[in-house]
Design an enzyme around this catalytic site. Structure first.
Site, PDB file in Angstrom:
ATOM      1  NE  ARG A  28      -3.729  -2.203   2.513  1.00 12.77           N
ATOM      2  CZ  ARG A  28      -3.491  -3.413   3.024  1.00 12.77           C
ATOM      3  NH1 ARG A  28      -2.307  -3.671   3.588  1.00 12.77           N
ATOM      4  NH2 ARG A  28      -4.411  -4.357   2.984  1.00 12.77           N
TER       5      ARG A  28
ATOM      6  CE  LYS B 171      -8.071  -1.521   5.079  1.00 13.17           C
ATOM      7  NZ  LYS B 171      -8.628  -1.579   3.707  1.00 13.17           N
TER       8      LYS B 171
ATOM      9  CG  HIS C 167      -4.605   1.563  -3.087  1.00 13.84           C
ATOM     10  ND1 HIS C 167      -5.410   0.536  -3.513  1.00 13.84           N
ATOM     11  CD2 HIS C 167      -4.417   1.377  -1.758  1.00 13.84           C
ATOM     12  CE1 HIS C 167      -5.705  -0.240  -2.481  1.00 13.84           C
ATOM     13  NE2 HIS C 167      -5.107   0.243  -1.413  1.00 13.84           N
TER      14      HIS C 167
ATOM     15  NE  ARG D 192      -3.001  -3.063  -1.879  1.00 13.63           N
ATOM     16  CZ  ARG D 192      -2.505  -3.970  -1.044  1.00 13.63           C
ATOM     17  NH1 ARG D 192      -1.183  -4.080  -0.891  1.00 13.63           N
ATOM     18  NH2 ARG D 192      -3.307  -4.758  -0.343  1.00 13.63           N
TER      19      ARG D 192
ATOM     20  CG  HIS E 192      -6.163  -8.480   0.742  1.00 10.38           C
ATOM     21  ND1 HIS E 192      -6.507  -8.840  -0.543  1.00 10.38           N
ATOM     22  CD2 HIS E 192      -5.908  -7.144   0.684  1.00 10.38           C
ATOM     23  CE1 HIS E 192      -6.459  -7.781  -1.330  1.00 10.38           C
ATOM     24  NE2 HIS E 192      -6.098  -6.739  -0.605  1.00 10.38           N
TER      25      HIS E 192
ATOM     26  CE1 TYR F 214       0.830 -25.481   8.173  1.00 11.27           C
ATOM     27  CE2 TYR F 214      -0.716 -24.833   6.449  1.00 11.27           C
ATOM     28  CZ  TYR F 214       0.258 -25.690   6.931  1.00 11.27           C
ATOM     29  OH  TYR F 214       0.678 -26.727   6.167  1.00 11.27           O
TER      30      TYR F 214
END
Length: 402
Positions: free
Chosen positions: A246, A273, A334, A337, A360, A370
């Site tokens: 970002r 974020k 942005h 992405r 995310h 994991y």
């Protein structure tokens, strides 16, 4: 100072017709209430009274901000206090102190200081600035327990008048948070913002504009040659495209976050974020970009220092401004992405790996822990492939246009 009194009550027309003189003078309204007229034309309401055998003067406001009726009402309130043995001047100072202590501004800043440690420095600054710019001019000096839903609505309507609907929504949320804090701390018993549900005009959601995929090679070429952008911005865009972090995560990047020996950039949780540390595997080509950048900012704390103040980092709009105004592409920082995600998905990389590298959220916390460990090797391979893809796209464009 000359003493000039007229019998009976003043009228609005009389007050309007009063003209300044060489010296200040006063004209009475009866009962100690009078208007003090200064040589510059300003008119101040004063009340002469006695307290504990001393003659005192109480300021009641400035005409025309304080109208005749308001001045009389204030004079009556002062006399009621005197009848109870209370000095109105002392009570006025107490009231002012209480307004300062219990004002919306004071409580909002108290809330902000409590919360700022949970936010990134960028976000904390934006929250404070939005309150200072939007809410404080209207609510700032008001006692928080006297603020109504209509007062809060006035703040929102002022912002809406500029068609800044996103700002209106954020300020509404922040005002509500301040009142929730005020309830917890005993300043108020209700939240007047709660009554303002659905008052903000809605607007169709606009996603961050991504560069058209077929323009990517040309963009990379223009980025190499355009002389209208600074070198720091050029490197910033290069690193942004190669890592697809970002923009906010990139702008505040510090040299201390890079582990050169293993080729990793670890972005601390406070800047993310999702509030989790994020690992960015650095492909060999990205390492080369950063090594070149070191010649410009390696002696600074931040990789991408600000243009006007190199002790801080690049401004919020610098990257998108360069894309749109300097390079003349209809896209945002942005949006890269989206470009990376689209191309990587089209080239067969597993969605879980791509989503992990995009940082995310993973709803299943155990699975998230994991996956962070499991995917690092695959993410490193993917990031190397992505850097090679960008480099090959640029080279093909140069060959075809030479």
């Amino acid at each position: 100072m000359s003493r000039q009194n007229t019998p009976g009550k003043l009228t609005n027309s009389q007050i309007k017709s009063l003209l300044p003189k060489a010296k200040s003078y006063k004209i009475g309204d009866g009962g100690g209430l009078h208007l003090l007229v200064h040589p510059n034309g300003s008119k101040y309401w004063r009340l002469k009274y006695h307290y504990e055998n001393q003659e005192k003067i109480l300021s009641l406001g400035v005409y025309p901000g304080t109208k005749l009726k308001t001045a009389r009402d204030k004079a009556l309130e002062a006399k009621l206090l005197l009848s109870k043995g209370i000095d109105p001047a002392i009570q006025k100072r107490r009231d002012k102190l209480q307004r300062v202590t219990n004002s919306f501004k004071a409580i909002a800043l108290e809330w902000w200081h409590k919360e700022e440690g949970l936010w990134t420095s960028d976000h904390a600054s934006r929250v404070k600035q939005s309150l200072e710019k939007e809410a404080f001019p209207i609510l700032g000096e008001m006692r928080i327990d006297q603020i109504t839903s209509q007062d809060c609505l006035q703040v929102i309507r002022e912002i809406e008048s500029r068609d800044a609907l996103d700002v209106a929504s954020r300020v509404k949320q922040r005002m509500s948070a301040v009142f929730r804090y005020a309830i917890y701390t005993g300043y108020v018993t209700n939240n007047p913002v709660d009554a303002l549900k659905d008052v903000i005009r809605s607007r169709k959601v606009k996603h961050q504009k991504a560069l058209d995929l077929h323009l990517l090679p040309q963009f990379l070429s223009d980025l190499e040659t355009n002389e209208r952008i600074t070198e720091i911005t050029r490197y910033g865009l290069k690193v942004l495209i190669h890592t697809f972090v970002r923009p906010g995560e990139l702008r505040a990047a510090k040299w201390s976050e890079v582990n050169w020996s293993i080729g990793e950039w670890r972005i601390p949780a406070v800047r993310m974020k999702m509030k989790e540390e994020h690992i960015v595997p650095l492909a060999p080509k990205v390492i080369c970009i950063l090594k070149s950048l070191q010649s410009l900012s390696g002696n600074r704390q931040y990789m991408f220092p600000g243009y006007h103040n190199p002790r801080t980092y690049m401004s919020e709009n610098a990257l998108t401004f360069a894309i749109r105004k300097r390079l003349s592409f209809d896209a945002t920082a942005h949006g890269f992405r989206t470009v990376a995600s689209t191309i990587l998905n089209e080239n067969g990389f597993r969605p879980d790996i791509i989503e992990r590298q995009l940082a995310h959220a993973e709803r299943n916390k155990i699975r998230a822990a994991y996956n962070r460990a499991q995917y690092l090797h695959e993410r490193r391979e993917m990031m190397t492939w992505w850097s090679e893809y960008l480099s090959q796209s640029l080279q093909n464009f140069k060959d075809n246009n030479s």
